[in-house]
Design a protein around this motif. Sequence first.
Motif, PDB file in Angstrom:
ATOM      1  N   THR A  24      16.550 -75.880 -26.228  1.00 37.43           N
ATOM      2  CA  THR A  24      16.065 -74.525 -25.102  1.00 37.43           C
ATOM      3  C   THR A  24      16.160 -75.029 -23.898  1.00 37.43           C
ATOM      4  O   THR A  24      15.314 -75.903 -23.541  1.00 37.43           O
ATOM      5  N   GLY A  25      17.007 -74.539 -22.889  1.00 39.76           N
ATOM      6  CA  GLY A  25      17.006 -74.869 -21.543  1.00 39.76           C
ATOM      7  C   GLY A  25      16.221 -73.880 -20.849  1.00 39.76           C
ATOM      8  O   GLY A  25      15.800 -74.023 -19.468  1.00 39.76           O
ATOM      9  N   ALA A  26      16.355 -72.467 -21.266  1.00 43.91           N
ATOM     10  CA  ALA A  26      15.758 -71.425 -20.549  1.00 43.91           C
ATOM     11  C   ALA A  26      15.195 -70.522 -21.638  1.00 43.91           C
ATOM     12  O   ALA A  26      15.906 -70.072 -22.553  1.00 43.91           O
ATOM     13  N   VAL A  27      14.355 -69.799 -20.886  1.00 39.36           N
ATOM     14  CA  VAL A  27      13.804 -68.563 -21.770  1.00 39.36           C
ATOM     15  C   VAL A  27      13.451 -67.526 -20.703  1.00 39.36           C
ATOM     16  O   VAL A  27      12.888 -67.678 -19.576  1.00 39.36           O
ATOM     17  N   ALA A  28      14.214 -66.249 -20.720  1.00 36.33           N
ATOM     18  CA  ALA A  28      13.841 -65.240 -19.881  1.00 36.33           C
ATOM     19  C   ALA A  28      13.151 -64.127 -20.755  1.00 36.33           C
ATOM     20  O   ALA A  28      13.497 -63.689 -21.843  1.00 36.33           O
ATOM     21  N   MET A  29      12.162 -63.435 -20.409  1.00 33.88           N
ATOM     22  CA  MET A  29      11.315 -62.403 -20.762  1.00 33.88           C
ATOM     23  C   MET A  29      10.960 -61.263 -19.913  1.00 33.88           C
ATOM     24  O   MET A  29      10.861 -61.534 -18.809  1.00 33.88           O
ATOM     25  N   PHE A  30      10.857 -60.068 -20.714  1.00 36.18           N
ATOM     26  CA  PHE A  30      10.450 -58.949 -19.862  1.00 36.18           C
ATOM     27  C   PHE A  30       9.633 -58.185 -20.909  1.00 36.18           C
ATOM     28  O   PHE A  30       9.723 -58.042 -21.962  1.00 36.18           O
ATOM     29  N   VAL A  31       8.648 -57.918 -20.199  1.00 43.93           N
ATOM     30  CA  VAL A  31       7.361 -57.033 -20.926  1.00 43.93           C
ATOM     31  C   VAL A  31       7.147 -55.768 -19.941  1.00 43.93           C
ATOM     32  O   VAL A  31       6.906 -55.870 -18.970  1.00 43.93           O
ATOM     33  N   GLY A  32       7.407 -54.609 -20.694  1.00 44.96           N
ATOM     34  CA  GLY A  32       7.295 -53.320 -19.969  1.00 44.96           C
ATOM     35  C   GLY A  32       5.847 -53.020 -20.473  1.00 44.96           C
ATOM     36  O   GLY A  32       5.456 -52.902 -21.658  1.00 44.96           O
ATOM     37  N   LEU A  33       5.215 -52.284 -19.407  1.00 42.99           N
ATOM     38  CA  LEU A  33       3.972 -51.625 -19.688  1.00 42.99           C
ATOM     39  C   LEU A  33       3.979 -49.937 -19.435  1.00 42.99           C
ATOM     40  O   LEU A  33       4.884 -49.582 -18.665  1.00 42.99           O
ATOM     41  N   VAL A  34       3.081 -49.390 -20.210  1.00 44.92           N
ATOM     42  CA  VAL A  34       2.923 -47.979 -19.687  1.00 44.92           C
ATOM     43  C   VAL A  34       2.344 -47.887 -18.175  1.00 44.92           C
ATOM     44  O   VAL A  34       1.283 -48.245 -18.104  1.00 44.92           O
ATOM     45  N   ARG A  35       2.771 -47.132 -17.404  1.00 44.85           N
ATOM     46  CA  ARG A  35       2.343 -47.077 -16.126  1.00 44.85           C
ATOM     47  C   ARG A  35       1.785 -45.778 -15.678  1.00 44.85           C
ATOM     48  O   ARG A  35       2.251 -44.774 -16.545  1.00 44.85           O
ATOM     49  N   GLU A  36       0.967 -45.713 -14.721  1.00 41.58           N
ATOM     50  CA  GLU A  36       0.433 -44.303 -14.284  1.00 41.58           C
ATOM     51  C   GLU A  36       1.394 -43.245 -14.078  1.00 41.58           C
ATOM     52  O   GLU A  36       2.377 -43.566 -13.255  1.00 41.58           O
ATOM     53  N   PHE A  37       1.419 -42.237 -14.492  1.00 45.14           N
ATOM     54  CA  PHE A  37       2.366 -41.257 -14.386  1.00 45.14           C
ATOM     55  C   PHE A  37       2.095 -40.080 -13.899  1.00 45.14           C
ATOM     56  O   PHE A  37       2.517 -38.864 -13.968  1.00 45.14           O
ATOM     57  N   ILE A  63      22.998 -53.851 -29.685  1.00 42.93           N
ATOM     58  CA  ILE A  63      22.771 -54.101 -28.538  1.00 42.93           C
ATOM     59  C   ILE A  63      22.492 -55.625 -28.123  1.00 42.93           C
ATOM     60  O   ILE A  63      23.184 -56.341 -27.300  1.00 42.93           O
ATOM     61  N   VAL A  64      21.971 -56.288 -29.086  1.00 38.16           N
ATOM     62  CA  VAL A  64      21.729 -57.613 -29.275  1.00 38.16           C
ATOM     63  C   VAL A  64      23.008 -58.391 -29.483  1.00 38.16           C
ATOM     64  O   VAL A  64      23.408 -59.321 -28.653  1.00 38.16           O
ATOM     65  N   ASP A  65      23.725 -57.647 -30.403  1.00 41.64           N
ATOM     66  CA  ASP A  65      25.027 -58.353 -30.896  1.00 41.64           C
ATOM     67  C   ASP A  65      26.109 -58.644 -29.759  1.00 41.64           C
ATOM     68  O   ASP A  65      26.689 -59.285 -29.369  1.00 41.64           O
ATOM     69  N   ASP A  66      26.033 -57.307 -28.612  1.00 40.63           N
ATOM     70  CA  ASP A  66      26.911 -57.185 -27.578  1.00 40.63           C
ATOM     71  C   ASP A  66      26.465 -58.282 -26.691  1.00 40.63           C
ATOM     72  O   ASP A  66      27.212 -59.057 -26.274  1.00 40.63           O
ATOM     73  N   ALA A  67      25.023 -58.568 -26.455  1.00 41.44           N
ATOM     74  CA  ALA A  67      24.624 -59.409 -25.514  1.00 41.44           C
ATOM     75  C   ALA A  67      25.044 -60.831 -25.892  1.00 41.44           C
ATOM     76  O   ALA A  67      25.633 -61.705 -25.093  1.00 41.44           O
ATOM     77  N   LYS A  68      24.893 -61.229 -27.399  1.00 48.25           N
ATOM     78  CA  LYS A  68      25.233 -62.360 -27.985  1.00 48.25           C
ATOM     79  C   LYS A  68      26.965 -62.667 -27.823  1.00 48.25           C
ATOM     80  O   LYS A  68      27.283 -63.917 -27.749  1.00 48.25           O
ATOM     81  N   SER A  69      27.697 -61.660 -27.657  1.00 46.25           N
ATOM     82  CA  SER A  69      28.992 -61.797 -27.714  1.00 46.25           C
ATOM     83  C   SER A  69      29.532 -62.155 -26.045  1.00 46.25           C
ATOM     84  O   SER A  69      30.743 -62.554 -25.750  1.00 46.25           O
ATOM     85  N   ARG A  70      28.715 -61.616 -25.230  1.00 46.49           N
ATOM     86  CA  ARG A  70      28.778 -62.076 -23.778  1.00 46.49           C
ATOM     87  C   ARG A  70      28.445 -63.329 -23.256  1.00 46.49           C
ATOM     88  O   ARG A  70      28.815 -63.898 -22.396  1.00 46.49           O
ATOM     89  N   TRP A  71      27.183 -63.718 -23.978  1.00 40.99           N
ATOM     90  CA  TRP A  71      26.497 -64.935 -23.355  1.00 40.99           C
ATOM     91  C   TRP A  71      26.114 -65.870 -24.501  1.00 40.99           C
ATOM     92  O   TRP A  71      25.819 -65.427 -25.466  1.00 40.99           O
ATOM     93  N   ALA A 104      20.314 -66.758 -19.785  1.00 39.06           N
ATOM     94  CA  ALA A 104      19.061 -66.015 -20.235  1.00 39.06           C
ATOM     95  C   ALA A 104      18.769 -64.651 -19.281  1.00 39.06           C
ATOM     96  O   ALA A 104      18.441 -63.758 -19.734  1.00 39.06           O
ATOM     97  N   PHE A 105      18.829 -65.160 -17.847  1.00 36.90           N
ATOM     98  CA  PHE A 105      18.328 -63.806 -17.072  1.00 36.90           C
ATOM     99  C   PHE A 105      19.231 -62.620 -17.381  1.00 36.90           C
ATOM    100  O   PHE A 105      19.062 -61.460 -17.394  1.00 36.90           O
ATOM    101  N   ALA A 107      21.395 -61.847 -19.789  1.00 36.99           N
ATOM    102  CA  ALA A 107      21.303 -61.371 -21.292  1.00 36.99           C
ATOM    103  C   ALA A 107      20.130 -60.393 -21.192  1.00 36.99           C
ATOM    104  O   ALA A 107      20.175 -59.196 -21.920  1.00 36.99           O
ATOM    105  N   CYS A 108      18.870 -60.856 -20.648  1.00 37.12           N
ATOM    106  CA  CYS A 108      17.717 -60.099 -20.530  1.00 37.12           C
ATOM    107  C   CYS A 108      17.704 -58.992 -19.960  1.00 37.12           C
ATOM    108  O   CYS A 108      17.501 -57.654 -20.557  1.00 37.12           O
ATOM    109  N   ASP A 109      18.471 -58.876 -18.761  1.00 41.71           N
ATOM    110  CA  ASP A 109      18.602 -57.838 -17.993  1.00 41.71           C
ATOM    111  C   ASP A 109      19.609 -56.902 -18.603  1.00 41.71           C
ATOM    112  O   ASP A 109      19.250 -55.545 -18.749  1.00 41.71           O
ATOM    113  N   PHE A 110      20.777 -57.348 -19.215  1.00 41.21           N
ATOM    114  CA  PHE A 110      21.429 -56.479 -19.885  1.00 41.21           C
ATOM    115  C   PHE A 110      20.932 -55.914 -21.005  1.00 41.21           C
ATOM    116  O   PHE A 110      21.102 -54.367 -21.277  1.00 41.21           O
ATOM    117  N   ILE A 111      20.153 -56.506 -21.873  1.00 42.17           N
ATOM    118  CA  ILE A 111      19.527 -55.817 -23.004  1.00 42.17           C
ATOM    119  C   ILE A 111      18.706 -54.829 -22.514  1.00 42.17           C
ATOM    120  O   ILE A 111      18.486 -53.390 -23.174  1.00 42.17           O
TER     121      ILE A 111
END
Length: 148
Positions: A24-37, A63-71, A104-105, A107-111
């Motif tokens: 592994t040379g790179a890990v990209a992560m996204f964590v979404g939170l419930v924001r005030e609405f 969605i994951v399979d599509d990402a894996k086919s692109r990157w 990594a960036f 694919a994470c954005d795409f997903i």
Amino acid sequence: MIAVQEEDFNVAELYQALLVANKTGAVAMFVGLVREFSDLAPEDCAFELEHYPGMTEHNLQSIVDDAKSRWALQEVCVVHRVGRLSVNDQIVFVGVSSSHRAEAFQACDFIMDYLKSRAAFWKKETQGDHAQWVEANEKDSASLDRWS
């Protein structure tokens, strides 16, 4: 790994699951939170997510399979919570590992873009005594155009 669950998730554990020893040379992560609405106090607001068991996981896997086919990805992890959530609760985790950061960036954005528009989740916001289902967002749908 794909999971749809009510319980919270541990970001550090999910990060560890993305690592492939000596590769592994790179890990990209996204964590979404419930924001005030709402203007109401956070304790008077809730966010509820429902899903269609089986269909939701199938959507996420596509969605994951599509990402894996692109990157060239090593590992992919998608965890999405359902049930009743409060402001500041973690709602979604998307993580990908690869040899290089650009993949990594991207694919994470795409997903995340596809998850927001194509996964079978329904969201309801509750503010005091008032509740309403959240309509699809045009901005989220428009984000998909850049991946065509």
